[in-house]
Structure formats: C-alpha cells, structure tokens
Design a protein around this motif. Structure first.
Motif, PDB file in Angstrom:
ATOM      1  N   GLU A   4      27.872 110.967   1.311  1.00  0.00           N
ATOM      2  CA  GLU A   4      27.428 109.590   1.144  1.00  0.00           C
ATOM      3  C   GLU A   4      28.589 108.657   1.490  1.00  0.00           C
ATOM      4  O   GLU A   4      29.743 108.982   1.247  1.00  0.00           O
ATOM      5  N   ASN A  28      20.836 103.359   2.432  1.00  0.00           N
ATOM      6  CA  ASN A  28      19.994 104.555   2.617  1.00  0.00           C
ATOM      7  C   ASN A  28      19.638 104.813   4.069  1.00  0.00           C
ATOM      8  O   ASN A  28      18.736 105.611   4.367  1.00  0.00           O
ATOM      9  N   LEU A  46      25.152 109.304   4.666  1.00  0.00           N
ATOM     10  CA  LEU A  46      24.090 108.488   4.099  1.00  0.00           C
ATOM     11  C   LEU A  46      24.698 107.189   3.573  1.00  0.00           C
ATOM     12  O   LEU A  46      25.517 107.202   2.649  1.00  0.00           O
ATOM     13  N   LYS A  48      25.471 104.039   1.574  1.00  0.00           N
ATOM     14  CA  LYS A  48      25.233 103.453   0.261  1.00  0.00           C
ATOM     15  C   LYS A  48      25.746 102.017   0.215  1.00  0.00           C
ATOM     16  O   LYS A  48      25.819 101.414  -0.853  1.00  0.00           O
ATOM     17  N   PRO A  69      15.637 109.624   1.667  1.00  0.00           N
ATOM     18  CA  PRO A  69      16.826 109.737   2.522  1.00  0.00           C
ATOM     19  C   PRO A  69      17.674 110.965   2.194  1.00  0.00           C
ATOM     20  O   PRO A  69      18.235 111.590   3.101  1.00  0.00           O
ATOM     21  N   GLU A  70      17.781 111.324   0.912  1.00  0.00           N
ATOM     22  CA  GLU A  70      18.557 112.512   0.527  1.00  0.00           C
ATOM     23  C   GLU A  70      17.919 113.791   1.070  1.00  0.00           C
ATOM     24  O   GLU A  70      18.629 114.708   1.492  1.00  0.00           O
TER      25      GLU A  70
END
Length: 206
Positions: A4, A28, A46, A48, A69-70
């Motif tokens: 992230e 995201n 990703l 944040k 998204p994860e």
C-alpha cells in the motif's frame, strides 16, 4: 514488493496539476508497474493517498460494486509470474507490460462477500511472514545507517582506529603461531632409518 502507498517521496502542487495533463488519482487506485528488468515489472501498489503517476505505471480504478481493491491487488500478486512471462515472450528487446496485455487477462470475480473472506484469510496466513520481512528490512536499514555513521566517524577522526589495528595485528600473529604449533602434518624431509615409523606417523595424522 506489492504494498500500500501511504506517502510519496516527491509531490506536486494543485496548481501544477491544473496546468498540466496529469490526472489526480483517487484513493484505492491500483497501480501496476509496466517497466523494469528486475522484479519491478508486474508489481503493484494500492494508493491510500491521492496521487499522480507517469507512464511507467498503469492505473486501475476498481468498480466498488464489483471488485474490492485489495482483492484486485491479490489477483495481480497471483498472476505476477504469468504477466512477466507474457511480457518476455513478445520478442522485444525490452520486455514491458502494456494496457492491452492487462485487459486481455481473465479475472475471477466472486461476490464481494467472498472477496472479503479471501482477503481476510490471506492476510491472516501471511501476517507472520510479513512481520518477519518488515523486521528484517528494518535491521538492514539500521545496519546501513550504522555503517555510514562508522565511516564518517573514522574519516573525521572521531573514532581512533589505531588501537583496533594494533590488536588486530596481534590476533593475526597468534593465529599464525597456533597454525604452526598445532599442525598435524609430518615433515616429509625429516630423515629416518625406519620407513614404517614415517608411514605410521602419516596415518596417525589423518
């Protein structure tokens, strides 16, 4: 590695974004690295934070009604080796990914509830490994900092290495002396009237 992104090393002002063709990507957004001869190509990040990117990354904005998204990031992690193989099999001098390759991949899309369960299970199973990797990376970083500080102290004279050098020379002399006194080898040039004695001494040295 896939991770992230909570901060950026460089920033751009809102005025510069408005005055250019850059797009401010929302939180995201999934970034996929398109280039890189090492491990970079095919890795993901990703967002944040809101951020802009260059052409080296492909930005994917998941539809929140269909994909978490994860979960999408986990899918790219599972396809990393395949994407690398596809990019390298294109008979190009520089194997890169592109939007066409990404769009051509078939993505398994379970319901959002199942996606949440998959994310939870993967995080639980990899938490120990992730913690160990984070600790190892921190130790490596601390060692680099210690090495840099030690070199600076020696160069500026804050650390006197003459005593350390003298002790090191004495230790090397002790090691050399120990090797000479404790060596099990037999002096082949020594004269003896009994060949059997020499043979027994050699056998006893093994």
């Amino acid at each position: 590695l896939d991770s992230e992104i909570h901060r950026a090393e460089e920033s751009i002002t809102p005025e510069a974004v408005n005055a250019s063709s850059l797009t401010l990507l929302p939180v995201n957004t999934l970034l996929v690295a398109m280039y890189g001869q090492g491990q970079t190509r095919g890795r993901t990040g990703l967002l944040k934070i809101e951020a802009t990117v260059n052409q080296a990354c492909l930005a994917i904005l998941p539809n929140p009604a269909r994909a978490l998204p994860e979960y999408l990031q986990l899918w790219f992690v599972s396809q990393y080796s395949l994407l690398r193989y596809i990019s390298e099999a294109r008979n190009s001098t520089q194997p890169n990914l592109n939007a066409e390759i990404i769009k051509s991949q078939k993505l398994v899309m379970p319901p959002l509830v199942e996606q949440e369960l998959i994310i939870k299970v993967v995080r639980s199973d990899t938490e120990t490994v992730a913690t160990a990797i984070e600790r190892a990376n921190l130790e490596v970083e601390l060692l680099h900092e210690y090495r840099t500080r030690l070199i600076a102290d020696v160069v500026t004279g804050k650390l006197d290495v003459r005593a350390v050098s003298a002790n090191l020379a004495d230790e090397l002399k002790d090691v050399d002396a120990l090797d000479e006194t404790d060596s099990p080898l037999v002096d082949a040039s020594a004269e003896t009237d009994n060949p059997d004695v020499l043979v027994k001494e050699i056998e006893g040295s093994h």
